[in-house]
Design a protein around this motif. Structure first.
Motif, PDB file in Angstrom:
ATOM      1  N   LEU A 472       0.843  -1.193   0.000  1.00  7.76           N
ATOM      2  CA  LEU A 472       0.000   0.000   0.000  1.00  7.76           C
ATOM      3  C   LEU A 472       0.881   1.246   0.000  1.00  7.76           C
ATOM      4  CD1 LEU A 472      -2.884   1.216   0.511  1.00  7.76           C
ATOM      5  CD2 LEU A 472      -2.402   1.000   2.950  1.00  7.76           C
ATOM      6  N   SER A 473       0.543   2.203  -0.880  1.00  8.39           N
ATOM      7  CA  SER A 473       1.258   3.490  -0.877  1.00  8.39           C
ATOM      8  C   SER A 473       0.400   4.539  -0.199  1.00  8.39           C
ATOM      9  CB  SER A 473       1.528   3.956  -2.315  1.00  8.39           C
ATOM     10  OG  SER A 473       2.471   3.107  -2.925  1.00  8.39           O
ATOM     11  N   THR A 474       1.039   5.413   0.541  1.00  2.69           N
ATOM     12  CA  THR A 474       0.288   6.495   1.181  1.00  2.69           C
ATOM     13  C   THR A 474       0.901   7.842   0.810  1.00  2.69           C
ATOM     14  OG1 THR A 474       1.604   6.723   3.201  1.00  2.69           O
ATOM     15  CG2 THR A 474      -0.059   4.983   3.184  1.00  2.69           C
ATOM     16  N   ASP A 476      -0.716  12.205  -0.113  1.00  6.35           N
ATOM     17  CA  ASP A 476      -1.607  13.069  -0.896  1.00  6.35           C
ATOM     18  C   ASP A 476      -1.022  13.385  -2.265  1.00  6.35           C
ATOM     19  OD1 ASP A 476      -3.615  13.289   0.927  1.00  6.35           O
ATOM     20  OD2 ASP A 476      -2.810  15.125   1.870  1.00  6.35           O
ATOM     21  N   GLU A 477       0.310  13.346  -2.356  1.00  5.27           N
ATOM     22  CA  GLU A 477       0.979  13.787  -3.576  1.00  5.27           C
ATOM     23  C   GLU A 477       0.998  12.719  -4.668  1.00  5.27           C
ATOM     24  OE1 GLU A 477       2.258  12.615  -0.867  1.00  5.27           O
ATOM     25  OE2 GLU A 477       4.409  12.268  -0.901  1.00  5.27           O
ATOM     26  N   LEU A 478       0.533  11.509  -4.354  1.00  4.18           N
ATOM     27  CA  LEU A 478       0.755  10.389  -5.277  1.00  4.18           C
ATOM     28  C   LEU A 478      -0.321  10.252  -6.342  1.00  4.18           C
ATOM     29  CD1 LEU A 478       1.900   7.619  -2.781  1.00  4.18           C
ATOM     30  CD2 LEU A 478       3.309   9.246  -4.078  1.00  4.18           C
ATOM     31  N   VAL A 479       0.121   9.947  -7.555  1.00  5.00           N
ATOM     32  CA  VAL A 479      -0.771   9.635  -8.670  1.00  5.00           C
ATOM     33  C   VAL A 479      -0.297   8.295  -9.229  1.00  5.00           C
ATOM     34  CG1 VAL A 479      -1.519  10.347 -10.980  1.00  5.00           C
ATOM     35  CG2 VAL A 479      -1.077  12.068  -9.223  1.00  5.00           C
ATOM     36  N   GLN A 489       2.393  17.147  -7.897  1.00  8.29           N
ATOM     37  CA  GLN A 489       2.114  15.723  -7.663  1.00  8.29           C
ATOM     38  C   GLN A 489       3.242  14.878  -8.232  1.00  8.29           C
ATOM     39  OE1 GLN A 489      -1.984  15.520  -9.314  1.00  8.29           O
ATOM     40  NE2 GLN A 489      -2.467  14.822  -7.241  1.00  8.29           N
ATOM     41  N   ILE A 490       3.379  13.660  -7.719  1.00 10.96           N
ATOM     42  CA  ILE A 490       4.390  12.741  -8.268  1.00 10.96           C
ATOM     43  C   ILE A 490       3.740  11.385  -8.515  1.00 10.96           C
ATOM     44  CG2 ILE A 490       6.356  13.874  -7.130  1.00 10.96           C
ATOM     45  CD1 ILE A 490       6.283  11.518  -5.096  1.00 10.96           C
ATOM     46  N   TYR A 491       4.378  10.633  -9.389  1.00  7.45           N
ATOM     47  CA  TYR A 491       3.869   9.292  -9.667  1.00  7.45           C
ATOM     48  C   TYR A 491       4.296   8.333  -8.568  1.00  7.45           C
ATOM     49  CZ  TYR A 491       2.309  10.805 -14.227  1.00  7.45           C
ATOM     50  OH  TYR A 491       1.652  11.439 -15.232  1.00  7.45           O
ATOM     51  N   ASP A 492       3.399   7.397  -8.295  1.00  2.00           N
ATOM     52  CA  ASP A 492       3.661   6.386  -7.268  1.00  2.00           C
ATOM     53  C   ASP A 492       4.716   5.402  -7.785  1.00  2.00           C
ATOM     54  OD1 ASP A 492       3.654   4.374  -5.422  1.00  2.00           O
ATOM     55  OD2 ASP A 492       1.507   3.933  -5.561  1.00  2.00           O
ATOM     56  N   ALA A 493       5.942   5.564  -7.307  1.00  2.00           N
ATOM     57  CA  ALA A 493       7.033   4.693  -7.765  1.00  2.00           C
ATOM     58  C   ALA A 493       7.218   3.501  -6.827  1.00  2.00           C
ATOM     59  CB  ALA A 493       8.332   5.501  -7.828  1.00  2.00           C
ATOM     60  N   ASN A 494       6.864   3.678  -5.566  1.00  3.33           N
ATOM     61  CA  ASN A 494       7.151   2.615  -4.588  1.00  3.33           C
ATOM     62  C   ASN A 494       6.326   1.358  -4.800  1.00  3.33           C
ATOM     63  OD1 ASN A 494       8.947   4.243  -3.353  1.00  3.33           O
ATOM     64  ND2 ASN A 494       7.636   4.791  -1.612  1.00  3.33           N
ATOM     65  N   ARG A 495       5.073   1.553  -5.190  1.00  2.03           N
ATOM     66  CA  ARG A 495       4.176   0.389  -5.230  1.00  2.03           C
ATOM     67  C   ARG A 495       4.654  -0.649  -6.238  1.00  2.03           C
ATOM     68  NH1 ARG A 495      -1.407   0.387  -6.894  1.00  2.03           N
ATOM     69  NH2 ARG A 495      -1.034   2.605  -7.308  1.00  2.03           N
ATOM     70  N   SER A 539       4.210   2.175   2.360  1.00  2.00           N
ATOM     71  CA  SER A 539       5.313   3.128   2.240  1.00  2.00           C
ATOM     72  C   SER A 539       4.758   4.522   2.418  1.00  2.00           C
ATOM     73  CB  SER A 539       6.042   2.989   0.894  1.00  2.00           C
ATOM     74  OG  SER A 539       5.234   3.449  -0.160  1.00  2.00           O
ATOM     75  N   GLY A 540       5.550   5.346   3.087  1.00  4.21           N
ATOM     76  CA  GLY A 540       5.151   6.729   3.370  1.00  4.21           C
ATOM     77  C   GLY A 540       4.414   6.836   4.689  1.00  4.21           C
ATOM     78  N   GLY A 541       4.476   8.005   5.264  1.00  2.02           N
ATOM     79  CA  GLY A 541       3.686   8.284   6.469  1.00  2.02           C
ATOM     80  C   GLY A 541       4.079   7.498   7.701  1.00  2.02           C
ATOM     81  N   ALA A 542       5.334   7.054   7.737  1.00  2.00           N
ATOM     82  CA  ALA A 542       5.724   6.189   8.852  1.00  2.00           C
ATOM     83  C   ALA A 542       6.476   6.932   9.951  1.00  2.00           C
ATOM     84  CB  ALA A 542       6.578   5.029   8.337  1.00  2.00           C
ATOM     85  N   PRO A 587       9.557   3.874   5.075  1.00  2.00           N
ATOM     86  CA  PRO A 587       9.620   5.283   4.698  1.00  2.00           C
ATOM     87  C   PRO A 587       9.171   5.476   3.251  1.00  2.00           C
ATOM     88  CG  PRO A 587      11.834   4.397   5.136  1.00  2.00           C
ATOM     89  CD  PRO A 587      10.860   3.295   5.381  1.00  2.00           C
ATOM     90  N   GLY A 588       8.727   6.682   2.914  1.00  2.00           N
ATOM     91  CA  GLY A 588       8.214   6.942   1.572  1.00  2.00           C
ATOM     92  C   GLY A 588       9.298   7.116   0.529  1.00  2.00           C
ATOM     93  N   ASN A 589      10.397   7.611   0.951  1.00  2.00           N
ATOM     94  CA  ASN A 589      11.505   7.819   0.031  1.00  2.00           C
ATOM     95  C   ASN A 589      11.893   6.500  -0.652  1.00  2.00           C
ATOM     96  OD1 ASN A 589      14.330   7.769  -0.646  1.00  2.00           O
ATOM     97  ND2 ASN A 589      14.350   9.831   0.213  1.00  2.00           N
ATOM     98  N   PRO A 590      11.840   6.453  -1.998  1.00  4.52           N
ATOM     99  CA  PRO A 590      12.020   5.164  -2.681  1.00  4.52           C
ATOM    100  C   PRO A 590      13.352   4.473  -2.380  1.00  4.52           C
ATOM    101  CG  PRO A 590      11.118   6.779  -4.188  1.00  4.52           C
ATOM    102  CD  PRO A 590      11.471   7.532  -2.928  1.00  4.52           C
ATOM    103  N   VAL A 591      14.424   5.247  -2.241  1.00  4.32           N
ATOM    104  CA  VAL A 591      15.715   4.606  -1.971  1.00  4.32           C
ATOM    105  C   VAL A 591      15.695   3.983  -0.573  1.00  4.32           C
ATOM    106  CG1 VAL A 591      18.193   4.944  -1.786  1.00  4.32           C
ATOM    107  CG2 VAL A 591      16.885   6.208  -3.515  1.00  4.32           C
TER     108      VAL A 591
HETATM  109  P1  AMP Z   1       7.037  10.274   3.704  1.00  5.53           P
HETATM  110  O1  AMP Z   1       7.733   9.054   4.235  1.00  5.53           O
HETATM  111  O2  AMP Z   1       5.570  10.031   3.523  1.00  5.53           O
HETATM  112  O3  AMP Z   1       7.341  11.463   4.505  1.00  5.53           O
HETATM  113  O4  AMP Z   1       7.618  10.522   2.247  1.00  5.53           O
HETATM  114  C1  AMP Z   1       9.000  10.785   2.033  1.00  5.53           C
HETATM  115  C2  AMP Z   1       9.274  11.157   0.597  1.00  5.53           C
HETATM  116  O5  AMP Z   1       8.997  10.018  -0.234  1.00  5.53           O
HETATM  117  C3  AMP Z   1       8.399  12.281   0.061  1.00  5.53           C
HETATM  118  O6  AMP Z   1       9.193  13.061  -0.782  1.00  5.53           O
HETATM  119  C4  AMP Z   1       7.333  11.565  -0.713  1.00  5.53           C
HETATM  120  O7  AMP Z   1       6.787  12.363  -1.746  1.00  5.53           O
HETATM  121  C5  AMP Z   1       8.088  10.402  -1.274  1.00  5.53           C
HETATM  122  N1  AMP Z   1       7.193   9.300  -1.533  1.00  5.53           N
HETATM  123  C6  AMP Z   1       6.299   8.791  -0.652  1.00  5.53           C
HETATM  124  N2  AMP Z   1       5.638   7.762  -1.206  1.00  5.53           N
HETATM  125  C7  AMP Z   1       6.107   7.638  -2.465  1.00  5.53           C
HETATM  126  C8  AMP Z   1       5.805   6.757  -3.536  1.00  5.53           C
HETATM  127  N3  AMP Z   1       4.874   5.804  -3.395  1.00  5.53           N
HETATM  128  N4  AMP Z   1       6.484   6.881  -4.696  1.00  5.53           N
HETATM  129  C9  AMP Z   1       7.437   7.829  -4.811  1.00  5.53           C
HETATM  130  N5  AMP Z   1       7.771   8.675  -3.845  1.00  5.53           N
HETATM  131  C10 AMP Z   1       7.112   8.604  -2.679  1.00  5.53           C
END
Ligand code: AMP
Ligand code: MG
Length: 692
Positions: A472-474, A476-479, A489-495, A539-542, A587-591
């Motif tokens: 699951l990706s979390t 607001d910025e994700l498409v 907005q950015i594309y959802d790369a993590n999922r 991923s994200g919001g953790a 974490p949301g950051n893809p790396v």
């Molecule tokens: P967060 O862990 O939610 O604070 O996100 C950290 C960074 O990762 C932010 O720059 C987000 O925009 C980015 N990010 C979060 N989820 C994704 C995703 N699914 N794909 C690409 N980048 C993401």
């Protein structure tokens, strides 16, 4: 005996009907096949149960399936009782005796009267005792005061089953006396109805399409998880366990001595069966870290995962041909030796004993030995036989000479010694002896394992059900890919990345989509995921910020730990349990998401899938770069081999997905301070070393 297709387990009841709402101590049944376990069925009273059993058996037979049906009450009584009552030692005479006398309706039956009447035939002081009715029953004492009987108190089986009740006790919690008396008439009728298709264990060989087997779930089944009624859970777990047993192992467990008393399935095999029981549910606090821990070193975090996580998926059975990548649930032993018989490793000529130096002449026998033939024809001393690679050595042959090393002279062969006795042959079992463990529980089966299992005659293996991992990706910025991304907005790369990682790690990836930074939406998504998956990876919001709803929600549920791990790249992980399902908040950051998946989630998922703990496998190679790092955090650099040196990606920027794609693996730098110079050895872990 051939295998069974369907396994039906029944938890019987001797009392009056249960409520409309499913409850304990009523009748429960569960149907399982090797691939699925159906939801247990609640049967309010015996008339309903008998009709359901008749319909289900008829449907299974119509579909051409072989059925093993287990009942949790004794099929026979302690030695001598049946013969004294019916005049015959045949256990079915006793079944039919009860069938002729027991009257049964949902709200009344005559079991206590029948027990009293039997007692009166035997002098009035036993063998039955305990009356569950308000009125007195002639011949049936309420307690054991004044009790007398010449029959043994227990069957031989019960002396091996700790905690089993005696059949003579007709009332009281857990007593089986009433269950057997009210169950045997039903079995008697079902047996007649489905004759000649029914065989009853252990009285008859199980060579018919329906087998009745006595079971006792308490022997092996663990505590029911939250939300399950004990009997409901027991039939479910025994059905699943039996369906997961490889047919050869099941046949072995069913191979017991025949007595009119009957036997309990699984006695003496408790450990093997318990290994196939469902894993205990995860505890809510399984991710708690000792208080006071601020930034945990990587090794400490890994040790916490290793010691607290166990399998969350139950065992099932699988054909060897389909078992690639599956996780073994139990050790597997070889039913047969490899090779099964002594045979020749080369094309040549076989004879008895070695030969000293010098020229030797041996006449050939008329026949040849080729692979696959039974070694039935002997070879007399002083003669030789033509024998081809893989052929079993016939009686009288223990040595083979290569065909290149002889010359033919008519029907004789000529060769020069010396040749050692046993030359060019393989001994029976020199590779694997029958009974050897060929693959241990927790092993992820490789192509070579499939070869080994097949070679020793294993056709089915007990494996863990695949681990279903929801991703699951979390944010607001994700498409989602293919959508319209507005500015900002950015594309959802993590999922797609995480789904791919999960798949490569050998699990079943389940796409749970994406949710905005909205607590209610996230809660709904987690709630609906619970029924579909075994583990959730987000991923994200953790972290602990305002928009970090994953950690906020798990916190609210009282089952979250924020893991602050001394790793770079990485942010805090939110580890928690949502309605019994472990959640891995990355974490949301893809790396960082990828590195944390490989370093922490991969071994944790393996452990939850039932596999042995797997540390990443790397090796030291000369650095093709220079780098200084401070003490404190373990560091992972995107890297790849170029020539005989390892290079790292030009930028360490944590948002650079291109660097992940460029890399073939990661360079791992230790927790302490280091100064790496060109040519210094550094640890490189290729993607494959993480199990990808
Ligand atoms: P967060 O862990 O939610 O604070 O996100 C950290 C960074 O990762 C932010 O720059 C987000 O925009 C980015 N990010 C979060 N989820 C994704 C995703 N699914 N794909 C690409 N980048 C993401
Ligand atoms: Mg976010």
């Amino acid at each position: 005996m051939t295998g069974f297709d369907t396994f039906i387990m029944v938890d019987w009841s001797g009392g009056n009907q249960g409520g409309v709402k499913p409850q304990a101590d009523a009748i429960w049944a569960c149907v399982a096949s090797r691939s699925t376990v159906q939801p247990p069925v609640y049967l309010r009273h015996r008339q309903k149960a008998e009709a359901w059993l008749a319909d289900t058996l008829a449907a299974e037979r119509a579909a051409g399936r072989r059925v093993l049906i287990g009942f949790d009450f004794p099929f026979g009584y302690p030695a001598g009782f049946g013969a004294a009552l019916t005049g015959s030692d045949d256990p079915f005479a006793l079944w039919d005796w009860f069938a002729a006398r027991i009257e049964d309706a949902p709200t009344a039956n005559n079991r206590f009267d029948v027990a009293g009447a039997i007692n009166q035939r035997f002098g009035g002081k036993g063998p039955f005792w305990a009356n569950g009715l308000k009125r007195d029953v002639p011949g049936l004492p309420r307690t054991k005061a004044g009790y007398e009987t010449t029959f043994p108190d227990r069957r031989a089986a019960e002396t091996h089953a700790k905690g089993a009740f005696t059949l003579w006790q007709m009332a009281g919690v857990g007593s089986v006396g009433s269950q057997a008396m009210m169950g045997l008439p039903v079995l008697s009728r079902l047996r007649a109805r489905f004759a000649p298709d029914v065989a009853v264990w252990p009285f008859e060989p199980l060579d018919r399409p329906i087998a009745f087997v006595e079971i006792w779930p308490s022997l092996t089944v663990g505590v029911a998880p939250d939300g399950w009624i004990k009997d409901q859970w027991q039939v479910h777990d025994v059905a699943r366990m039996m369906a997961a047993l490889p047919p050869a192992q099941l046949a072995q467990m069913l191979d017991v001595p025949v007595t009119a008393e009957g036997w309990i399935f699984g006695l003496g095999h408790e450990a093997e069966l318990r290994a196939l029981a469902a894993p205990p549910p995860l505890k809510n606090d399984c991710f708690a870290l000792p208080s006071g821990v601020t930034w945990a070193p990587v090794d400490q975090a890994l040790e916490a995962l290793r010691s607290r996580l166990g399998p969350v998926v139950g065992p099932e059975s699988c054909d060897v041909a389909d078992a690639l990548g599956r996780v073994l649930a139990t050790d597997v032993t070889a039913p047969r030796a490899h090779p099964p018989l002594p045979n020749t490793a080369v094309d040549g000529y076989g004879f008895a004993g070695g030969r000293a130096e010098g020229l030797h002449r041996l006449p050939l026998v008329a026949h040849q030995m080729t692979a696959g033939r039974a070694p039935d024809q002997g070879v007399p001393a002083g003669t030789a036989v033509r024998i081809l690679t893989g052929a079993a050595l016939p009686p009288g042959v223990d040595t083979v000479i290569l065909q290149e090393d002889i010359t033919r002279d008519g029907d004789d062969i000529l060769f020069h010694g010396p040749i050692k006795p046993g030359a060019n042959t393989r001994k029976a079992g020199e590779d694997v002896a029958a009974g050897d463990c060929v693959a241990a529980a927790g092993r992820v089966l490789t192509p070579a394992d499939l070869a080994l299992l097949s070679a020793v005659g294993v056709a089915q293996v007990p494996v863990r059900a695949p681990l279903r991992v929801g991703v699951l990706s979390t944010g607001d910025e994700l498409v989602a890919a293919g959508g319209d991304a507005g500015p900002g907005q950015i594309y959802d790369a993590n999922r797609p990345m995480l789904l791919g990682l999960v798949t490569r790690l050998g699990h079943r990836a389940v796409d749970l989509g994406q949710v905005p930074d909205d607590r209610a939406a996230l809660r709904d998504r987690l709630d609906s995921a619970v029924g579909q998956v075994d583990v959730i990876v987000t991923s994200g919001g953790a972290s602990a910020g305002d928009a970090d709803h994953v950690s906020a929600l798990l916190n609210e549920a009282g089952a979250m730990a924020q893991w602050r791990i001394a790793i770079k790249p990485g942010r805090p992980l939110a580890l928690g349990v949502w309605q019994g399902k472990p959640v891995f908040g990355l974490p949301g950051n893809p790396v960082a998401a990828m590195v944390c998946t490989l370093v922490f989630a991969a071994p944790a998922l393996a452990q939850m899938a039932g596999a042995a703990w797997c540390a990443p496998r790397g090796f030291d190679v000369p650095a093709g770069f220079e780098k200084r790092k401070k003490a404190g955090r373990r560091e992972y650099l995107r890297a790849r081999m170029e020539g005989d040196k390892v290079q790292v990606f030009a930028s360490e920027g944590s948002g650079r997905i291109s660097g992940l794609s460029w890399a073939d693996g990661l360079v791992e730098l230790p927790d302490g301070a280091v100064h790496i110079r060109h040519g210094d050895p550094v640890r490189f872990i290729p993607w494959g070393g993480f199990g990808l």
